[in-house]
Design a protein around this motif. Structure first.
Motif, mmCIF file in Angstrom:
data_model
loop_
_atom_site.group_PDB
_atom_site.id
_atom_site.type_symbol
_atom_site.label_atom_id
_atom_site.label_comp_id
_atom_site.label_asym_id
_atom_site.label_seq_id
_atom_site.Cartn_x
_atom_site.Cartn_y
_atom_site.Cartn_z
ATOM 1 N N GLN A 1 58.524 93.714 -27.056
ATOM 2 C CA GLN A 1 57.485 93.892 -28.071
ATOM 3 C C GLN A 1 56.124 93.498 -27.489
ATOM 4 O OE1 GLN A 1 57.472 91.208 -31.574
ATOM 5 N NE2 GLN A 1 57.266 93.092 -32.758
ATOM 6 N N GLU B 1 46.787 85.292 -38.821
ATOM 7 C CA GLU B 1 46.747 86.682 -38.402
ATOM 8 C C GLU B 1 45.390 87.290 -38.667
ATOM 9 O OE1 GLU B 1 49.846 87.529 -41.654
ATOM 10 O OE2 GLU B 1 48.960 89.488 -41.227
ATOM 11 N N HIS C 1 52.909 91.855 -26.729
ATOM 12 C CA HIS C 1 52.294 90.571 -27.034
ATOM 13 C C HIS C 1 51.459 90.174 -25.832
ATOM 14 C CE1 HIS C 1 56.059 89.581 -24.981
ATOM 15 N NE2 HIS C 1 55.553 88.382 -24.675
ATOM 16 N N LYS D 1 49.853 90.315 -20.166
ATOM 17 C CA LYS D 1 50.866 91.066 -20.894
ATOM 18 C C LYS D 1 52.004 91.274 -19.915
ATOM 19 C CE LYS D 1 53.134 94.879 -22.069
ATOM 20 N NZ LYS D 1 54.299 95.183 -21.225
ATOM 21 N N CYS E 1 46.553 91.607 -35.486
ATOM 22 C CA CYS E 1 47.505 90.754 -34.750
ATOM 23 C C CYS E 1 48.017 89.560 -35.527
ATOM 24 C CB CYS E 1 46.825 90.203 -33.493
ATOM 25 S SG CYS E 1 46.439 91.429 -32.243
ATOM 26 N N LEU F 1 60.238 85.745 -29.908
ATOM 27 C CA LEU F 1 58.869 85.300 -30.134
ATOM 28 C C LEU F 1 58.795 84.387 -31.348
ATOM 29 C CD1 LEU F 1 56.673 88.470 -29.454
ATOM 30 C CD2 LEU F 1 56.909 86.417 -28.033
ATOM 31 N N HIS G 1 49.529 87.017 -23.885
ATOM 32 C CA HIS G 1 49.466 85.574 -23.692
ATOM 33 C C HIS G 1 48.044 85.139 -23.346
ATOM 34 C CE1 HIS G 1 53.898 85.113 -23.324
ATOM 35 N NE2 HIS G 1 53.816 86.346 -22.861
ATOM 36 N N ARG H 1 50.120 83.351 -32.672
ATOM 37 C CA ARG H 1 51.254 82.441 -32.559
ATOM 38 C C ARG H 1 50.991 81.418 -31.465
ATOM 39 N NH1 ARG H 1 55.117 83.457 -36.530
ATOM 40 N NH2 ARG H 1 56.545 82.357 -35.153
ATOM 41 N N ILE I 1 49.565 83.374 -28.386
ATOM 42 C CA ILE I 1 50.048 84.731 -28.175
ATOM 43 C C ILE I 1 49.541 85.614 -29.314
ATOM 44 C CG2 ILE I 1 52.108 86.189 -28.046
ATOM 45 C CD1 ILE I 1 53.557 83.742 -26.886
ATOM 46 N N LEU J 1 58.534 90.986 -36.218
ATOM 47 C CA LEU J 1 58.329 90.103 -35.082
ATOM 48 C C LEU J 1 59.650 89.895 -34.351
ATOM 49 C CD1 LEU J 1 56.404 88.244 -33.502
ATOM 50 C CD2 LEU J 1 57.011 86.417 -35.106
ATOM 51 N N THR K 1 57.662 80.282 -30.893
ATOM 52 C CA THR K 1 56.260 80.104 -31.268
ATOM 53 C C THR K 1 56.124 79.594 -32.696
ATOM 54 O OG1 THR K 1 56.017 82.401 -32.034
ATOM 55 C CG2 THR K 1 55.518 81.969 -29.699
ATOM 56 N N VAL L 1 50.129 89.159 -31.152
ATOM 57 C CA VAL L 1 51.157 90.176 -31.302
ATOM 58 C C VAL L 1 50.623 91.250 -32.242
ATOM 59 C CG1 VAL L 1 53.549 90.674 -31.930
ATOM 60 C CG2 VAL L 1 52.929 88.360 -31.131
#
Length: 142
Positions: free
Chosen positions: A90, A19, A92, A83, A23, A10, A94, A26, A37, A6, A14, A39
């Motif tokens: 990286q 998970e 992620h 995005k 993903c 981020l 939103h 967060r 978010i 990660l 966050t 990820v």
């Protein structure tokens, strides 16, 4: 594929919610908006189109489900799903709940005012609320 780590920004901005197989979930530490978010746990991936077909399809399904759940749980006037990757490369995605009376309406939330971190009580309350509405997706890390 590269190992997944990660991004430090981020991680610092966050709070872990949990998970899914694909993903990390967060919470953006900004009390002005419910903001989650996603990820993808894929090292070296910076763009949605860089995901393989299975991961791409899974991310789209998870994103749609998160947006629907958050919109319902927080009575959203709009859901902003984006995005960007301009600051953190990286990959992620939103998911921001928007209300007509929020501090940035009708514009985007990025760059508006100063972040308002959650206090301990607010953080626990929003995390619990999000955990309830996302329970069917999030499998660990609460």
């Amino acid at each position: 594929m590269k190992d997944f780590h990660l991004d430090a920004r981020l991680e610092g901005d966050t709070i872990a919610l949990g998970e899914s197989p694909l993903c990390l979930y967060r919470l953006m530490d900004d009390a002005r908006w419910p903001w989650v978010i996603l990820v993808p746990k894929r090292g070296g991936v910076t763009e949605i189109h860089d995901l393989d077909d299975a991961d791409h399809d899974a991310l789209c399904r998870e994103s749609r489900t998160v947006a629907r759940a958050m919109a319902a749980a927080f009575a959203a006037d709009a859901m902003n799903v984006a995005k960007l990757g301009n600051v953190v490369a990286q990959l992620h995605l939103h998911h921001v709940v928007r209300h007509r009376n929020d501090p940035a309406w009708p514009g985007p939330v990025w760059g508006v005012g100063q972040r308002v971190p959650y206090d301990d009580r607010e953080r626990a309350e929003i995390a619990a609320r999000l955990s309830r509405c996302l329970d069917f997706l999030v499998v660990s890390g609460r």
